[in-house]
Structure formats: structure tokens, C-alpha cells
Design an enzyme around this catalytic site. Structure first.
Site, mmCIF file in Angstrom:
data_model
loop_
_atom_site.group_PDB
_atom_site.id
_atom_site.type_symbol
_atom_site.label_atom_id
_atom_site.label_comp_id
_atom_site.label_asym_id
_atom_site.label_seq_id
_atom_site.Cartn_x
_atom_site.Cartn_y
_atom_site.Cartn_z
ATOM 1 N N HIS A 148 0.979 -1.166 -0.084
ATOM 2 C CA HIS A 148 -0.107 0.146 -0.057
ATOM 3 C C HIS A 148 0.665 1.052 0.169
ATOM 4 O O HIS A 148 2.061 1.318 0.464
ATOM 5 C CB HIS A 148 -0.746 0.157 1.625
ATOM 6 C CG HIS A 148 -2.011 -0.816 1.179
ATOM 7 N ND1 HIS A 148 -1.886 -2.405 1.384
ATOM 8 C CD2 HIS A 148 -3.261 -0.791 0.715
ATOM 9 C CE1 HIS A 148 -3.009 -2.802 1.144
ATOM 10 N NE2 HIS A 148 -4.009 -1.930 0.926
ATOM 11 N N LYS A 152 -1.110 4.860 4.563
ATOM 12 C CA LYS A 152 -1.741 3.841 5.239
ATOM 13 C C LYS A 152 -1.599 3.838 6.788
ATOM 14 O O LYS A 152 -0.307 3.651 7.000
ATOM 15 C CB LYS A 152 -1.953 2.681 4.383
ATOM 16 C CG LYS A 152 -2.872 1.813 5.000
ATOM 17 C CD LYS A 152 -3.039 0.569 4.087
ATOM 18 C CE LYS A 152 -4.148 -0.459 4.654
ATOM 19 N NZ LYS A 152 -5.440 0.191 4.899
#
Length: 263
Positions: A148, A152
Site C-alpha cells: 500500500h 496507510k
């Protein structure tokens, strides 16, 4: 259990969900607002930010709540919605087993209310996780890599946790032993987190959005089940499906796969 309606299903005019979005100004909310507004069979009646009172949901005449806030406030939002008989779709992370048990107990006191908690709204991601769980029964080894963007907040991702849980359950039911691993020393945690018996590795890298690979290995072969989401538009069809379906599924559903007929 009855089959879920197709994603294109639209409720009757007298049952059109009137949706209040919580976290409307956030990264997901900014995409969800136009998606809900433009979706046939849904009516957007309120766009709330973190500073807005929850009573504004009631003032707007909402029947459904879409929670896209943050883990610290999402349980409070869900409790308010259930207490007032509002069907709720939750796309906020942090809903571990303890929080889900508390919400399920509250829902037992409001038997007509439906809540969906979706670790991932991408239909492709949900399908990839389901395929990986089915395949994991037939392979000796399985590990998971989730990748990601660096902004995040949680690791491993909710999607990775959900995928590992599905894989672990499938392997237990099939009597598959744990993946072989002779590691004796790992002082820095190089082997990653272990979720339901599955090693999960988290990557945070500039330029990524949301990506996951399930690696399955057997003698002389490897199968990789990968899903890539390149922007948050990938989640909007699942959000719309959830809002259209949640009222017909009283109680708590964990995972968008609960609304799909995956066998």
C-alpha cells in the site's frame, strides 16, 4: 440464505435508501459522495464531517449510513445508527473481533437493522480473496504480501487480515497442516505477522495504491493470486452494492463476500 441481488438491482421507489455519508470530506468520502449521488436507486441526503453532530443524520431523514471515518470514532457512529434503526455500511478499518462482538450484541436488540462491515469494497479484491481461500486447500505452503501507499495507518491491512482468516479457515476445514517453515531465529520479525496461521508481509511504498498477492506453493509449482486497485474508484461499485443490499440482510455481515453468491 437467499441469493444477494445483482449489483444493478434497484429498490422500489417507496424503499429508496436515503443515505448519510460520514467522513464525506475524507479520501474515500470524496469519491463516495458523487458515486452515491449518481447511483440509480439511492438518494444522498447528508454529507457529514468529523465535527458535525450525529443528530444531523436524523434531521436529514436518512435511512442508511455510510461510515468512512476513522477507527476511533467508527464504533460510536455505528452504535448511534443501530440505536436509531438505521442500516449501516462501514468501510472504516479497526473492526477487530471484540468490536464486532459488541456491535452484534447491540444488533440483537434491534433485529430489523442490517450492518455491513467491509474490509474491502473492491469486488475484484473480494473475488481474489475467495479464490485464494479455495486454492489454499490444495497447496502445501501459503503466504501473503500486501502493498500500500505510505500514508496507510494500519498494518497489516484489513483486507490482508480478512484474506488470511478465510485461508486459515479453509485449510483447517480441509485438514491441511501449517505451511512448512524451519525458521528458528527471527529477531527482527522478517517472517512478518502471523494471522490465522498465515504469514502476512506489509509493504508501504510511494507510488502504490492497494495491491495484494497470495503466494501458494507445492512441489514443483507456484500459484499467485494478485489483485491491484489503482485508485479509489475501484471501491465505489461495492459501496453502492452494500447500500442497496444491507436493509435486506438484518444483523451483522462481515465482508462484502457475504453479499455475493460465491458458493
Amino acid at each position: 440464505m437467499t441469493d444477494a441481488p445483482a449489483p444493478s438491482a434497484v429498490p422500489a421507489d417507496d424503499a429508496v435508501p436515503r443515505v448519510a455519508i460520514l467522513g464525506a470530506g475524507g479520501k474515500m468520502g470524496r469519491h463516495a459522495v458523487p458515486a452515491v449521488r449518481e447511483a440509480a436507486g439511492l438518494e444522498l441526503v447528508a454529507e457529514l464531517g468529523s465535527a458535525d453532530p450525529l443528530e444531523a443524520i436524523l434531521d436529514a431523514g436518512a435511512t442508511h449510513v455510510l461510515d468512512l471515518t476513522v477507527p476511533d470514532v467508527s464504533p460510536r457512529n455505528a452504535a448511534f445508527a443501530v440505536e436509531h434503526g438505521l442500516h449501516t455500511v462501514i468501510g472504516t478499518s479497526g473492526w477487530g473481533p471484540e468490536r464486532r462482538e459488541t456491535l452484534a450484541a447491540q444488533l440483537a436488540e434491534h433485529p430489523g437493522v442490517g450492518v455491513l462491515i467491509a474490509p474491502n469494497f473492491s469486488v475484484g479484491s473480494v473475488l481474489a480473496s475467495a479464490f485464494a481461500a479455495k486454492a489454499a486447500r490444495f497447496f502445501e505452503s501459503v503466504e501473503l504480501i500486501e502493498m500500500h501507499h505510505p500514508a496507510k495507518l494500519d498494518a497489516p491491512s484489513g483486507t490482508a487480515v480478512r484474506t488470511a482468516e478465510l485461508i486459515g479457515q479453509a485449510r483447517r476445514e480441509a485438514g491441511v497442516p501449517p505451511s512448512p517453515d524451519a525458521t528458528e531465529r527471527d529477531p527482527d520479525g522478517s517472517r512478518g505477522a502471523v494471522v490465522d496461521g498465515v504469514h502476512v508481509h506489509a509493504v508501504r511504498l510511494r507510488g502504490l495504491e492497494a495491491h495484494q498477492e497470495v503466494l501458494l506453493g507445492g512441489p514443483g509449482e507456484q500459484l499467485v493470486v494478485r489483485h491491484d486497485a489503482f485508485d479509489r474508484g475501484a471501491y465505489m461499485p461495492g459501496i453502492v452494492l452494500g447500500l442497496r443490499t444491507v436493509a435486506s440482510r438484518p444483523g451483522l455481515t462481515y465482508g462484502l463476500d457475504g453479499y455475493l453468491d460465491l458458493g
